[in-house]
Design a protein around this motif. Structure first.
Motif, PDB file in Angstrom:
ATOM      1  N   PHE A  52      37.496  56.648  26.393  1.00  0.00           N
ATOM      2  CA  PHE A  52      37.979  55.263  26.438  1.00  0.00           C
ATOM      3  C   PHE A  52      38.628  54.893  25.106  1.00  0.00           C
ATOM      4  CE2 PHE A  52      37.270  50.660  25.853  1.00  0.00           C
ATOM      5  CZ  PHE A  52      38.022  50.191  26.924  1.00  0.00           C
ATOM      6  N   ASP A  53      38.032  55.338  23.994  1.00  0.00           N
ATOM      7  CA  ASP A  53      38.603  55.036  22.674  1.00  0.00           C
ATOM      8  C   ASP A  53      40.014  55.591  22.530  1.00  0.00           C
ATOM      9  OD1 ASP A  53      36.444  53.572  21.806  1.00  0.00           O
ATOM     10  OD2 ASP A  53      35.613  55.155  20.537  1.00  0.00           O
ATOM     11  N   SER A  54      40.244  56.798  23.062  1.00  0.00           N
ATOM     12  CA  SER A  54      41.594  57.360  22.959  1.00  0.00           C
ATOM     13  C   SER A  54      42.571  56.595  23.860  1.00  0.00           C
ATOM     14  CB  SER A  54      41.608  58.852  23.267  1.00  0.00           C
ATOM     15  OG  SER A  54      41.256  59.094  24.599  1.00  0.00           O
ATOM     16  N   ALA A  55      42.100  56.046  24.970  1.00  0.00           N
ATOM     17  CA  ALA A  55      42.943  55.211  25.824  1.00  0.00           C
ATOM     18  C   ALA A  55      43.315  53.922  25.082  1.00  0.00           C
ATOM     19  CB  ALA A  55      42.233  54.883  27.136  1.00  0.00           C
ATOM     20  N   VAL A  56      42.351  53.345  24.384  1.00  0.00           N
ATOM     21  CA  VAL A  56      42.594  52.144  23.583  1.00  0.00           C
ATOM     22  C   VAL A  56      43.598  52.449  22.476  1.00  0.00           C
ATOM     23  CG1 VAL A  56      41.454  50.665  21.875  1.00  0.00           C
ATOM     24  CG2 VAL A  56      40.420  50.989  24.118  1.00  0.00           C
ATOM     25  N   ASP A  57      43.453  53.597  21.824  1.00  0.00           N
ATOM     26  CA  ASP A  57      44.418  54.003  20.793  1.00  0.00           C
ATOM     27  C   ASP A  57      45.824  54.116  21.377  1.00  0.00           C
ATOM     28  OD1 ASP A  57      42.551  54.101  18.731  1.00  0.00           O
ATOM     29  OD2 ASP A  57      42.150  56.247  18.991  1.00  0.00           O
ATOM     30  N   ALA A  58      45.909  54.603  22.619  1.00  0.00           N
ATOM     31  CA  ALA A  58      47.215  54.738  23.274  1.00  0.00           C
ATOM     32  C   ALA A  58      47.862  53.371  23.503  1.00  0.00           C
ATOM     33  CB  ALA A  58      47.066  55.491  24.594  1.00  0.00           C
ATOM     34  N   ILE A  59      47.057  52.390  23.872  1.00  0.00           N
ATOM     35  CA  ILE A  59      47.593  51.035  24.074  1.00  0.00           C
ATOM     36  C   ILE A  59      48.123  50.483  22.748  1.00  0.00           C
ATOM     37  CG2 ILE A  59      47.013  48.646  24.677  1.00  0.00           C
ATOM     38  CD1 ILE A  59      44.861  49.896  26.577  1.00  0.00           C
ATOM     39  N   ILE A  60      47.362  50.682  21.693  1.00  0.00           N
ATOM     40  CA  ILE A  60      47.794  50.226  20.366  1.00  0.00           C
ATOM     41  C   ILE A  60      49.098  50.925  19.976  1.00  0.00           C
ATOM     42  CG2 ILE A  60      47.201  50.195  17.904  1.00  0.00           C
ATOM     43  CD1 ILE A  60      44.208  49.979  18.888  1.00  0.00           C
ATOM     44  N   SER A  61      49.176  52.224  20.228  1.00  0.00           N
ATOM     45  CA  SER A  61      50.402  52.981  19.912  1.00  0.00           C
ATOM     46  C   SER A  61      51.588  52.492  20.729  1.00  0.00           C
ATOM     47  CB  SER A  61      50.180  54.475  20.166  1.00  0.00           C
ATOM     48  OG  SER A  61      49.243  54.986  19.260  1.00  0.00           O
ATOM     49  N   GLN A  78      53.796  43.989  10.545  1.00  0.00           N
ATOM     50  CA  GLN A  78      52.410  43.524  10.590  1.00  0.00           C
ATOM     51  C   GLN A  78      52.179  42.731  11.868  1.00  0.00           C
ATOM     52  OE1 GLN A  78      51.643  41.253   7.046  1.00  0.00           O
ATOM     53  NE2 GLN A  78      51.589  43.048   5.742  1.00  0.00           N
ATOM     54  N   TYR A  79      50.967  42.871  12.398  1.00  0.00           N
ATOM     55  CA  TYR A  79      50.584  42.102  13.577  1.00  0.00           C
ATOM     56  C   TYR A  79      49.087  41.883  13.528  1.00  0.00           C
ATOM     57  CZ  TYR A  79      49.107  46.613  15.524  1.00  0.00           C
ATOM     58  OH  TYR A  79      48.498  47.831  15.725  1.00  0.00           O
ATOM     59  N   ASP A  80      48.606  40.944  14.325  1.00  0.00           N
ATOM     60  CA  ASP A  80      47.161  40.732  14.404  1.00  0.00           C
ATOM     61  C   ASP A  80      46.715  40.916  15.853  1.00  0.00           C
ATOM     62  OD1 ASP A  80      47.641  38.330  15.794  1.00  0.00           O
ATOM     63  OD2 ASP A  80      47.480  37.121  13.989  1.00  0.00           O
ATOM     64  N   ILE A  81      45.434  40.778  16.082  1.00  0.00           N
ATOM     65  CA  ILE A  81      44.869  41.018  17.409  1.00  0.00           C
ATOM     66  C   ILE A  81      45.439  40.044  18.442  1.00  0.00           C
ATOM     67  CG2 ILE A  81      42.799  39.597  17.084  1.00  0.00           C
ATOM     68  CD1 ILE A  81      42.928  42.986  18.906  1.00  0.00           C
ATOM     69  N   GLY A  82      45.769  38.837  18.017  1.00  0.00           N
ATOM     70  CA  GLY A  82      46.369  37.868  18.925  1.00  0.00           C
ATOM     71  C   GLY A  82      47.728  38.336  19.446  1.00  0.00           C
ATOM     72  N   ALA A  86      48.606  39.241  23.271  1.00  0.00           N
ATOM     73  CA  ALA A  86      49.756  38.616  23.939  1.00  0.00           C
ATOM     74  C   ALA A  86      50.624  39.687  24.602  1.00  0.00           C
ATOM     75  CB  ALA A  86      50.571  37.790  22.941  1.00  0.00           C
ATOM     76  N   TYR A  87      50.803  40.821  23.928  1.00  0.00           N
ATOM     77  CA  TYR A  87      51.550  41.938  24.508  1.00  0.00           C
ATOM     78  C   TYR A  87      50.868  42.427  25.788  1.00  0.00           C
ATOM     79  CZ  TYR A  87      52.937  46.832  25.158  1.00  0.00           C
ATOM     80  OH  TYR A  87      53.339  48.031  25.694  1.00  0.00           O
ATOM     81  N   ILE A  88      49.564  42.570  25.743  1.00  0.00           N
ATOM     82  CA  ILE A  88      48.809  43.018  26.924  1.00  0.00           C
ATOM     83  C   ILE A  88      48.954  42.002  28.058  1.00  0.00           C
ATOM     84  CG2 ILE A  88      46.466  43.444  27.795  1.00  0.00           C
ATOM     85  CD1 ILE A  88      45.879  44.684  24.988  1.00  0.00           C
ATOM     86  N   GLY A 117      37.526  46.076  24.131  1.00  0.00           N
ATOM     87  CA  GLY A 117      37.430  47.450  23.627  1.00  0.00           C
ATOM     88  C   GLY A 117      38.394  47.704  22.487  1.00  0.00           C
ATOM     89  N   ILE A 118      39.581  47.131  22.582  1.00  0.00           N
ATOM     90  CA  ILE A 118      40.569  47.270  21.502  1.00  0.00           C
ATOM     91  C   ILE A 118      40.050  46.610  20.229  1.00  0.00           C
ATOM     92  CG2 ILE A 118      42.841  46.474  20.715  1.00  0.00           C
ATOM     93  CD1 ILE A 118      43.805  46.930  23.623  1.00  0.00           C
ATOM     94  N   LEU A 119      39.509  45.400  20.364  1.00  0.00           N
ATOM     95  CA  LEU A 119      38.967  44.705  19.198  1.00  0.00           C
ATOM     96  C   LEU A 119      37.820  45.504  18.572  1.00  0.00           C
ATOM     97  CD1 LEU A 119      38.872  42.274  17.316  1.00  0.00           C
ATOM     98  CD2 LEU A 119      37.389  41.138  18.970  1.00  0.00           C
ATOM     99  N   ALA A 120      36.924  46.014  19.396  1.00  0.00           N
ATOM    100  CA  ALA A 120      35.799  46.818  18.881  1.00  0.00           C
ATOM    101  C   ALA A 120      36.304  48.077  18.183  1.00  0.00           C
ATOM    102  CB  ALA A 120      34.855  47.179  20.024  1.00  0.00           C
TER     103      ALA A 120
END
Length: 129
Positions: A52-61, A78-82, A86-88, A117-120
């Motif tokens: 799951f962590d690698s899936a989350v990394d893929a979303i971030i990428s 630069q970007y923040d979690i917000g 918003a992208y998601i 999961g992304i935030l964690a």
């Protein structure tokens, strides 16, 4: 219970055990295989990830690649979690199917839980927890 019923029951247990061993070899130690289902507009895609962590990394990428595409001349973005959330939210659908190794079945993880999961994941990487 008759002999045929007992044999059939033991065969089913043995088959389940073999499937669990095969699945454990597939996902590797310490991971829960994850299938990421994504829909942006009419385009539907899926990707397979060992955890799951690698899936989350893929979303971030994906998000970072999109930012680079939209801002090709900026050396640093630069970007923040917000912004990431918003992208998601612009995606028509985003679901993760995570393997439950105890049952050898995939469980759906909603867009909201993927965001959590992304935030964690980012918090852990930043050394904040």
């Amino acid at each position: 219970e008759d002999l045929q019923g007992r044999i059939k029951g033991k065969a089913n247990c043995a088959l389940t055990f073999v499937r669990q061993i095969e699945m454990a070899q597939f996902v590797g130690v310490g991971g829960s295989h994850t299938i990421l289902l994504k829909q942006e507009g009419k385009a539907k895609t899926f990707t397979s990830h060992p955890t799951f962590d690698s899936a989350v990394d893929a979303i971030i990428s994906m998000y970072e690649a999109k930012l680079k595409e939209l801002n090709p001349t900026l050396p640093h973005i630069q970007y923040d979690i917000g912004d990431l959330n918003a992208y998601i939210d612009t995606m028509t659908d985003l679901t993760a199917m995570v393997l439950d190794q105890s049952t050898c079945q995939y469980q759906g993880v909603s867009k909201a839980k993927v965001k959590a999961g992304i935030l964690a994941n980012l918090t852990k990487k930043a050394g904040l927890k």
